[in-house]
Design a protein around this motif. Sequence first.
Motif, short mmCIF file in Angstrom:
data_model
loop_
_atom_site.label_atom_id
_atom_site.label_comp_id
_atom_site.label_asym_id
_atom_site.label_seq_id
_atom_site.Cartn_x
_atom_site.Cartn_y
_atom_site.Cartn_z
N ARG A 17 0.83 -1.20 0.00
CA ARG A 17 0.00 0.00 0.00
C ARG A 17 0.87 1.26 0.00
N LEU A 20 2.45 1.62 -3.27
CA LEU A 20 1.47 2.16 -4.23
C LEU A 20 1.28 3.66 -4.01
N ARG A 21 1.21 4.03 -2.70
CA ARG A 21 0.99 5.44 -2.37
C ARG A 21 2.18 6.26 -2.88
N ARG A 23 4.24 5.45 -5.28
CA ARG A 23 4.21 5.51 -6.75
C ARG A 23 3.17 6.52 -7.23
N SER A 24 2.02 6.47 -6.53
CA SER A 24 0.96 7.39 -6.90
C SER A 24 1.39 8.84 -6.66
N LEU A 25 2.12 9.05 -5.53
CA LEU A 25 2.60 10.39 -5.21
C LEU A 25 3.61 10.85 -6.28
N ARG A 27 3.75 9.78 -9.30
CA ARG A 27 3.05 10.03 -10.55
C ARG A 27 2.35 11.39 -10.51
N GLN A 28 1.74 11.68 -9.35
CA GLN A 28 1.05 12.98 -9.20
C GLN A 28 2.06 14.13 -9.32
N ARG A 31 3.04 14.53 -12.78
CA ARG A 31 1.95 15.03 -13.60
C ARG A 31 1.67 16.51 -13.32
#
Lengths: 300, 324
Positions: A17, A20-21, A23-25, A27-28, A31
């Motif tokens: 988790r 993932l967080r 990676r998501s951070l 990516r954000q 972006r």
Amino acid sequence: MAITRDALPELTAVGARDDLRDRSLGRQLRRYGPIVIGVLMALTMVVVAAAAPLLAPLSPSAQYADAVLKGPGAQDRHVLGTDEFGRDVFSRIIWGARISLQVGLASVIFAFALGVPLGIVAGMQGGRVETAVMRCADMLMAFPTLLLALIIVTALGGSLVNEILAIGVALTPNFVRLARSLALTIREQDYILAARALGGGQLRIMARHVFPNALYALVVVATLYIATAIRTEAGLSFLGLGIPPPTPSWGNILSEGRQYIKCCPWITTFSGLAIMLAVLAFNLVGDALRDLLDPRLRGE
Amino acid sequence: MRVYVLRRLLGIVPTVLMITFVVFVMMRSVPGDPVVALLGDAYDEQDAIKVRASYGLDQPILVQYAIWLGKLARGDWGVSYMTGRPVLKDVLVRLPVTLELIVLSMAVALAIAVPAAIIGALRQNTWADYTATTIAMIGVSIPEFFIGVLLLLVFSIGLGGLLPSSGWTYLPGTCPTMVCGASLWGNAQHVLLPAIALGVGRAAILTRLLRASMLEVIRTEYVTTARAKGLSERPVVLKHALKNALIPTVTVMGLQVGFLIGGAIVVETLFAMPGLGTFGIDAIIARDYQQVQGFALLTALAFVVMNLVVDLTYTFLDPRIRYA
């Protein structure tokens, strides 16, 4: 603390988790990072330009005889040094932001206002209208933006309004081409057919359906052309054909400082950095907007 | 193919004519009289009338344009009001300098862009990729003249005059007069900084484009097939991916010629080079109509011919493209 076998799946899940967080951070950040940086830089420029009388520590035209061509920090009042007339470089750069941004924004608005209607009409009407408009646009595009602006500004004379007109005209064919290509795609859509079936006239369809649907792409490109306009203005001023001195613009500060580059590089360096940061800000915003709005790039 | 080329060549004529006409009209609407500048302190109204008549400046604009076109058709580009020399001769003397600058700046751009784009695409979303794309973004945003100033500060002033800050040394055999210097080494020293100043911005644009194009190509089936056949990474990248990714890049390279001419004006002015850029700007400032016409004609020709060359290059890069 010993880790029991039963606790492992839960830990792994927590780790996954977190991963993932992260990676998501990441990516954000990837972006939205550039657009945030770009917007902040562009907003800073706008604020600096608008509040120049309040932010500039000294008058941009005041000459200090005791501080001619002095380096940064001279006399405890010239943060970025002085020029050949003893004028404060920092204050001149702050006031110069006004010219650059005014020219950048106004010339793009001019090009947008002139080019987009022409492009939409060309794309929707087709035939001779399209041929005539596009031949004119192609002809103007066969000239480098700087060269075309140079000829127009020579014809009109160097002033703020003439520079805006010159750069605006030089940028117009880019908007004509883009608006036409967008109109060509949009006119084939079902909602245009529906609007026609409902009795909508050509002008109404262009204004109420084609233009709003083309607006996103046009705004993105307009943001990128603000950067081009700022560069072109700086180029014109650098060549001595922009806003005439003593009004400070980044290009003419750099151009004037060129003669003293050996003894006093701060004049050219700081004014050049200001141009670069302004162009970078609008490039970042334009690029990021394009990436966000382009579905093909969104998943990258 | 031959028919296509012929048709495109014929299509160039009206475009170039329209451009020269617009420039002709625009330059004649410039405030100020070239005859006043030509006669200077010796200005006399009677002399001015004679000079105007001798250059055809007393005729209506359309007649002047027709006369200019008629002469152009016979290979006569007119005579400069200021120098009295034939424009074609002046243009041909200065053309090699600008051509050399543009070709070398494009070489600089490719030398930076191709490896940077390959690294960026093959190591997407790694630090190498971020570094390449960030540098490319900054490179796009730096105006040529500022890069030139920074290069001057480092190489001409900072490193004890390692490279010259201005002037020009011609390539052997290209010196237009008896007095100018010509040497290969001297030429290389003089052209290096301007070529880098002009090339870095183009490198940044090409890096971004080529990286995006490479990212699309390396995900295609023929690249997967090439890898599945057991080919090593080098031929897969260089022969299969890069060659196909170059197609959109070549289009942009062709369009960059226009920007390079614009950039050449600024860079040549900064480095005091005797090229077409300084020729054009001097002519515009002096309102030398004949020289401006010559400059505009050459710029327009360069742009449209380059577009044609780009279109023809596609067939080499992608054999599937055929022109009827």
